[in-house]
Design a protein around this motif. Sequence first.
Motif, PDB file in Angstrom:
ATOM      1  N   TRP A 290       0.822  -1.210   0.000  1.00 40.35           N
ATOM      2  CA  TRP A 290       0.000   0.000   0.000  1.00 40.35           C
ATOM      3  C   TRP A 290       0.858   1.264   0.000  1.00 40.35           C
ATOM      4  CZ3 TRP A 290      -4.655   2.042  -0.654  1.00 40.35           C
ATOM      5  CH2 TRP A 290      -4.925   3.275  -0.091  1.00 40.35           C
ATOM      6  N   ARG A 291       1.912   1.260   0.813  1.00 40.27           N
ATOM      7  CA  ARG A 291       2.702   2.477   0.979  1.00 40.27           C
ATOM      8  C   ARG A 291       3.572   2.763  -0.236  1.00 40.27           C
ATOM      9  NH1 ARG A 291       5.900   2.881   6.454  1.00 40.27           N
ATOM     10  NH2 ARG A 291       3.734   2.939   7.164  1.00 40.27           N
ATOM     11  N   TRP A 292       4.177   1.725  -0.802  1.00 42.36           N
ATOM     12  CA  TRP A 292       5.186   1.965  -1.837  1.00 42.36           C
ATOM     13  C   TRP A 292       4.688   1.710  -3.253  1.00 42.36           C
ATOM     14  CZ3 TRP A 292       8.759   4.667   0.296  1.00 42.36           C
ATOM     15  CH2 TRP A 292       9.109   4.457   1.618  1.00 42.36           C
ATOM     16  N   VAL A 293       3.473   1.108  -3.409  1.00 43.90           N
ATOM     17  CA  VAL A 293       2.967   0.817  -4.747  1.00 43.90           C
ATOM     18  C   VAL A 293       1.638   1.524  -4.993  1.00 43.90           C
ATOM     19  CG1 VAL A 293       2.233  -0.998  -6.340  1.00 43.90           C
ATOM     20  CG2 VAL A 293       4.184  -1.383  -4.839  1.00 43.90           C
TER      21      VAL A 293
ATOM     22  N   LEU B  79       0.928   5.008  -7.038  1.00 48.66           N
ATOM     23  CA  LEU B  79       0.124   4.823  -8.243  1.00 48.66           C
ATOM     24  C   LEU B  79      -1.096   5.723  -8.210  1.00 48.66           C
ATOM     25  CD1 LEU B  79      -0.423   3.194 -10.849  1.00 48.66           C
ATOM     26  CD2 LEU B  79      -1.637   1.524  -9.434  1.00 48.66           C
ATOM     27  N   TRP B  80      -1.771   5.778  -7.057  1.00 50.15           N
ATOM     28  CA  TRP B  80      -2.944   6.645  -6.922  1.00 50.15           C
ATOM     29  C   TRP B  80      -2.590   8.117  -7.072  1.00 50.15           C
ATOM     30  CZ3 TRP B  80      -8.111   6.265  -6.442  1.00 50.15           C
ATOM     31  CH2 TRP B  80      -8.786   7.349  -5.972  1.00 50.15           C
ATOM     32  N   ARG B  81      -1.494   8.513  -6.432  1.00 47.62           N
ATOM     33  CA  ARG B  81      -1.138   9.923  -6.416  1.00 47.62           C
ATOM     34  C   ARG B  81      -0.646  10.408  -7.770  1.00 47.62           C
ATOM     35  NH1 ARG B  81       2.789  11.528  -1.692  1.00 47.62           N
ATOM     36  NH2 ARG B  81       0.875  10.989  -0.552  1.00 47.62           N
ATOM     37  N   TRP B  82       0.187   9.591  -8.442  1.00 47.46           N
ATOM     38  CA  TRP B  82       0.862  10.086  -9.651  1.00 47.46           C
ATOM     39  C   TRP B  82       0.226   9.604 -10.948  1.00 47.46           C
ATOM     40  CZ3 TRP B  82       3.617  13.912  -8.160  1.00 47.46           C
ATOM     41  CH2 TRP B  82       4.256  13.906  -6.939  1.00 47.46           C
ATOM     42  N   VAL B  83      -0.724   8.649 -10.889  1.00 49.49           N
ATOM     43  CA  VAL B  83      -1.333   8.133 -12.121  1.00 49.49           C
ATOM     44  C   VAL B  83      -2.843   8.346 -12.110  1.00 49.49           C
ATOM     45  CG1 VAL B  83      -1.689   6.088 -13.562  1.00 49.49           C
ATOM     46  CG2 VAL B  83       0.515   6.434 -12.428  1.00 49.49           C
TER      47      VAL B  83
ATOM     48  N   LEU C 258      -5.165  11.260 -14.022  1.00 56.80           N
ATOM     49  CA  LEU C 258      -6.089  10.724 -15.004  1.00 56.80           C
ATOM     50  C   LEU C 258      -7.518  11.152 -14.695  1.00 56.80           C
ATOM     51  CD1 LEU C 258      -6.528   8.911 -17.468  1.00 56.80           C
ATOM     52  CD2 LEU C 258      -6.690   6.953 -15.900  1.00 56.80           C
ATOM     53  N   GLY C 259      -7.913  11.132 -13.395  1.00 59.34           N
ATOM     54  CA  GLY C 259      -9.254  11.569 -13.020  1.00 59.34           C
ATOM     55  C   GLY C 259      -9.482  13.044 -13.299  1.00 59.34           C
ATOM     56  N   VAL C 260      -8.446  13.868 -13.023  1.00 60.34           N
ATOM     57  CA  VAL C 260      -8.579  15.301 -13.323  1.00 60.34           C
ATOM     58  C   VAL C 260      -8.779  15.522 -14.815  1.00 60.34           C
ATOM     59  CG1 VAL C 260      -7.361  17.508 -13.270  1.00 60.34           C
ATOM     60  CG2 VAL C 260      -7.289  15.984 -11.274  1.00 60.34           C
ATOM     61  N   ALA C 261      -7.995  14.793 -15.639  1.00 62.45           N
ATOM     62  CA  ALA C 261      -8.129  14.942 -17.089  1.00 62.45           C
ATOM     63  C   ALA C 261      -9.511  14.486 -17.557  1.00 62.45           C
ATOM     64  CB  ALA C 261      -7.030  14.138 -17.790  1.00 62.45           C
TER      65      ALA C 261
END
Length: 331
Positions: free
Chosen positions: A85-88, A92-96, A100-103
């Motif tokens: 959860w912490r490292w993957v 992934l949620w923060r940077w991908v 993508l949701g904002v776009a």
Amino acid sequence: MDLEKGPREEPGGEGRLAVALRVPVRIVVLVLVVPVRMVWDALVVAGRFLGDRMFRPVGRALLWVGRALLWVGRAVLVWPFVALWRWVLVPLWRWVLVPLGVALRWLGTVLVVVPAAALYRWVLTPLGHAAVWFCARVLTPLGRGLFVVPAVWLYRWVLTPVGHALLWCGRGLAWLGSLLVTGIGTALYWTVRVLVVLPVYAVWRRLLAPVGRALAVVAREVGAAFGHAWRIAGYISLAVGRALAVFFRWTLVEPARWVYRTVLTPVGHAVRDAVLRPVAEAARSVGRVTRDALRSVRVTARQVRRDVRRALGMPAGPAGIGTREKRPAGR
């Protein structure tokens, strides 16, 4: 004794019955309760002994085992998922996923929301205003003339008189029904009272109440007898336990203590002073003599080896042998 003590004698039949039952009941209950109390006290002592000597250490061991298993479970099951959860997932949620949701939100706003707002503002709103004006100016007067005025006339001149007539008829029928129900209820009340209530009341007052009071007296005396018997059995069990403790002390513990103190301790001291200590001193002396002999043998062997090398014209040996042989023994 507690067998002779009891509540003050009560007047009437209940007091005489209680006095007559008190002593026999307490004697019988005491005979029955004493073995049960002795067995109970023995079980309590055994339970305390097992709890202190077996269950508590086993519980502590199981607690340590549970802690170890908990640590292993965390290491095997929890920590890998925490690291995942912490490292993957979080990166992934923060940077991908968030970009993508904002776009996708911006794209939906441009492609769906803006056209829908324009359609609502410039098409649906004017159509709605036109429909409201048409209904208010055309359909409302037409509906009032075709439906509302005839419905009001029908309610006022037809339905209201018919409803008043039906209400008057219903009140008359209700009055007649209440009169019939009252008469039938009164007849049934007196019938049930004479045929059921009065005989049941007589049976209760003349038969069941005296029997119930007698049974209550018997139950109260039996309960009091059990209480007295349980206390007396506790004293008897305590006295028996102390007697058994004294018996085992003077038949097993004290003879064993006397044998240990009078026989085994002097014999042990004598064996220690006469056998074990001389044997230990002799073993230490033999060890010292053996070490000295081995040291002398090593020194003699080194001297012989050195003399042989000198006689044959060979060097004294690898570097450090001569210095090691000439080094004082104390260093």
